[in-house]
Design an enzyme around this catalytic site. Structure first.
Site, PDB file in Angstrom:
ATOM      1  CG  ASN A   3       1.391  -4.951  -3.719  1.00  0.00           C
ATOM      2  OD1 ASN A   3       0.189  -5.143  -3.874  1.00  0.00           O
ATOM      3  ND2 ASN A   3       1.901  -3.733  -3.603  1.00  0.00           N
ATOM      4  CG  HIS A  24       2.716   0.538  -6.414  1.00  0.00           C
ATOM      5  ND1 HIS A  24       1.870   0.923  -5.392  1.00  0.00           N
ATOM      6  CD2 HIS A  24       3.259   1.681  -6.902  1.00  0.00           C
ATOM      7  CE1 HIS A  24       1.918   2.235  -5.258  1.00  0.00           C
ATOM      8  NE2 HIS A  24       2.757   2.727  -6.153  1.00  0.00           N
TER       9      HIS A  24
HETATM   10  C1  GRF Z   1      -4.493  -1.681  -9.753  1.00  0.00           C
HETATM   11  O1  GRF Z   1      -4.124  -0.477 -10.349  1.00  0.00           O
HETATM   12  C2  GRF Z   1      -3.475  -2.081  -8.726  1.00  0.00           C
HETATM   13  O2  GRF Z   1      -2.168  -1.815  -9.078  1.00  0.00           O
HETATM   14  C3  GRF Z   1      -3.876  -1.203  -7.581  1.00  0.00           C
HETATM   15  O3  GRF Z   1      -5.285  -1.246  -7.589  1.00  0.00           O
HETATM   16  C4  GRF Z   1      -5.746  -1.506  -8.909  1.00  0.00           C
HETATM   17  C5  GRF Z   1      -6.571  -2.740  -8.869  1.00  0.00           C
HETATM   18  O4  GRF Z   1      -7.204  -3.002 -10.092  1.00  0.00           O
HETATM   19  N1  GRF Z   1      -3.251  -1.617  -6.360  1.00  0.00           N
HETATM   20  P1  GRF Z   1      -7.968  -4.355 -10.336  1.00  0.00           P
HETATM   21  O5  GRF Z   1      -8.872  -4.592  -9.128  1.00  0.00           O
HETATM   22  O6  GRF Z   1      -6.961  -5.466 -10.481  1.00  0.00           O
HETATM   23  O7  GRF Z   1      -8.760  -4.141 -11.574  1.00  0.00           O
END
Ligand code: GRF
Length: 196
Positions: A108, A110
């Site tokens: 994942n 984050h």
């Molecule tokens: C990212 O900041 C990720 O870390 C978080 O949600 C956002 C998703 O962005 N969990 P994207 O859809 O990859 O542009």
């Protein structure tokens, strides 16, 4: 040896795009065999379609989370993926998902320097970082496990500075660029070494 991966998304899909680009540019020896999405009609699905990647929508509502995620786990398992990448997938994964998936590892991304600011998602992370007056933030890629949220071994971290002038939005942009780098690097850790 090329690593088959499945990518789970929910919205914009910029992390998915970072993986697509790295694969196309041969910086990452992987192949995205499935994009699994929790919502219909989001940009991440367009990105998959443009790259010719098969996708599936497994819409999650409160009532259907377990069934939808079981179906998602089965589809991933059936795709032959050897790694699942949660790239902006915005739902907690039900036990039925893990049961369907079996032993395939899950990672994942984050948008903070875990363990700092875990348990929050999206813009709430950046709001909390700015409100706390932190001087740095960043991106973390970690292993994900059944029943755990933002926990699991840290695989890659990228740090970014936070300035007193930052808003959650300006910080989010800076962290996002770090996320893209960190995610490509982390997936690379799972690519099997070529036999010599
Ligand atoms: C990212 O900041 C990720 O870390 C978080 O949600 C956002 C998703 O962005 N969990 P994207 O859809 O990859 O542009």
């Amino acid at each position: 040896m090329t690593l088959p991966i499945a990518v789970c998304v929910s919205g914009r899909g910029s992390n998915l795009q970072a993986l697509i680009d790295a694969i196309e540019q041969r910086r990452l020896d992987a192949r995205i065999v499935l994009v699994a999405c929790s919502r219909a009609g989001v940009p991440a699905l367009d990105r998959a379609a443009r790259a010719g990647i098969p996708s599936g929508v497994f819409p999650v509502t409160k009532a259907t989370r377990s069934e939808a995620q079981a179906a998602m786990g089965q589809a991933i398992k059936g795709s032959g993926a050897r790694l699942v990448v949660l790239a902006g997938y915005d739902r907690i994964l039900a036990d039925a998902f893990w049961d369907a998936l079996g032993e395939v590892p899950v990672i994942n991304i984050h948008p903070s320097l875990l363990p700092a600011f875990g348990g929050l998602n999206g813009m709430k992370v950046h709001q909390a970082v700015v409100a706390a007056g932190a001087t740095e933030s960043g991106a973390t890629v970690h292993r994900a496990y059944r029943g755990k949220l933002d926990e699991g071994e840290i695989l890659v971290q990228r740090r970014v500075p936070v300035s007193p002038r930052d808003t959650p939005e300006t910080l989010a942009d800076r962290v996002l660029a770090a996320e893209h780098d960190a995610l490509v690097q982390a997936v690379g850790l799972f690519v099997p070494a070529a036999a010599s």
